[in-house]
Motif scaffolding. Structure first.
Motif: not given
Length: 338
Positions: A280-293, A329-338
């Motif tokens: 969880h911490s690894i993903i939160k490190t690069c999270r740019n969005t409010n994506t629920n992980i 991770i890609s979604q949390a970073f904002g790299n996935v098209e919605q």
């Protein structure tokens, strides 16, 4: 409709893998690929996972390990820093001193694990053990000393918690996440359950001026192997993906009691909160969005367990889990098209 419905597989109750693939979060939806159930023999080299590459990098890094040869006089005159409840340590020489019986038992356990790893090169490449290497043949206070790996200036060694606090790119986050899932796979295949995979028991080794990072795990005081493994074989998966402790009390304490206490700056609670939830911490490190992980990771872990319950030899399920984690991770970073 619940994400999972229960059904019995053998003596287990597991999640129904035919449950919905789509997980809807407050911000967007994430397509999770179903974990495959297959009886096919797994390939030696699988997408995103190379046993050979891991072994080669581990071997390359071990070439930088300091060769220490100690005498009883060295041990008697050595200064140790506080290394925790059961052991003190000397960082320069890589020596541990057991100040309790539990510490001595840890040394004995890891000595046994060293022998267990001898014919298991993949397992050997991901562990860093407390051994008798470099100690005198008849040390003073026999059983109270052990050595651990220390490296020359060509290798930087950090705890995962320190690496995450320094900030990482999405590529580095995905690399660490992949390696953590690969570690779960290697432990599972070799019938080892670590039972304490928090961030301070995960080392990250990096060659100087290189971006490549190698994860190794330490401190096997709670570990189970072989027959002992069968009773707890999903504990590491439960911990990494679902934040479960080794008991119901541990799970409640970490996930229910600790967060509010940590928010009040109660130091022991802050330390516990910072130590656990490595993935969880690894993903939160690069999270740019409010994506629920939380929900997706729990689901990925449940699907992985379900696949292994259906077919214990289906190690390809770890690759499906890894792919889903990298997608998250890609979604949390904002790299996935919605």
């Amino acid at each position: 409709m619940p994400l999972f419905s229960s059904k019995t597989v053998g003596s287990y109750t597991t999640a129904d893998i035919s449950a919905p693939d789509r997980i809807t979060t407050s911000s967007s939806s994430l397509e999770l690929k179903k974990i495959k159930h297959t009886s096919e023999k797994p390939k030696v080299s699988m997408p995103g996972y190379s046993l050979t590459a891991t072994r080669k990098l581990s071997h390359k890094i071990e070439l930088h390990r300091k060769q220490v040869r100690l005498s009883n006089e060295d041990l008697s005159s050595m200064t140790f820093l506080d290394g925790g409840v059961n052991k003190d340590k000397n960082l320069d020489s890589g020596v541990l001193y057991a100040k309790t019986k539990t510490g001595q038992q840890d040394f004995t356990k890891e000595e046994g694990l060293e022998l267990y790893c001898e014919d298991k090169p993949d397992l050997k490449s991901i562990v860093s053990l407390q051994t008798k290497e470099g100690l005198p043949e008849d040390p003073v206070q026999s059983g109270k000393y052990a050595t651990f790996a220390v490296y020359n200036n060509g290798i930087k060694t950090s705890m995962l918690s320190d690496v995450l606090s320094s900030g990482l790119s999405i590529e580095q986050c995905q690399s660490l996440a992949r390696q953590l899932v690969d570690i779960l796979r290697t432990l599972y295949v070799n019938k080892v359950s670590h039972n304490d995979l928090h961030k301070e028991n995960i080392l990250v080794l990096q060659e100087k001026d290189q971006n490549t990072m190698l994860m190794k795990i330490i401190d096997f005081g709670r570990a189970q192997t072989d027959k002992g493994f069968e009773k707890v074989k999903f504990k590491d998966i439960d911990y990494v993906f679902c934040c479960k402790g080794n008991s119901a009390l541990e799970t409640v304490a970490r996930n229910v009691l600790v967060p509010p206490l940590a928010s009040m700056h109660y130091k022991p609670a802050v330390a516990i909160k910072q130590k656990h939830r490595p993935l969880h911490s690894i993903i939160k490190t690069c999270r740019n969005t409010n994506t629920n992980i939380e929900t997706p990771l729990n689901t990925i872990g449940m699907q992985l367990k379900g696949a292994l319950m259906m077919n214990p030899d289906n190690v390809r399920a770890f690759d499906d889990a890894k792919e889903a984690v990298c997608q998250l991770i890609s979604q949390a970073f904002g790299n996935v098209e919605q």
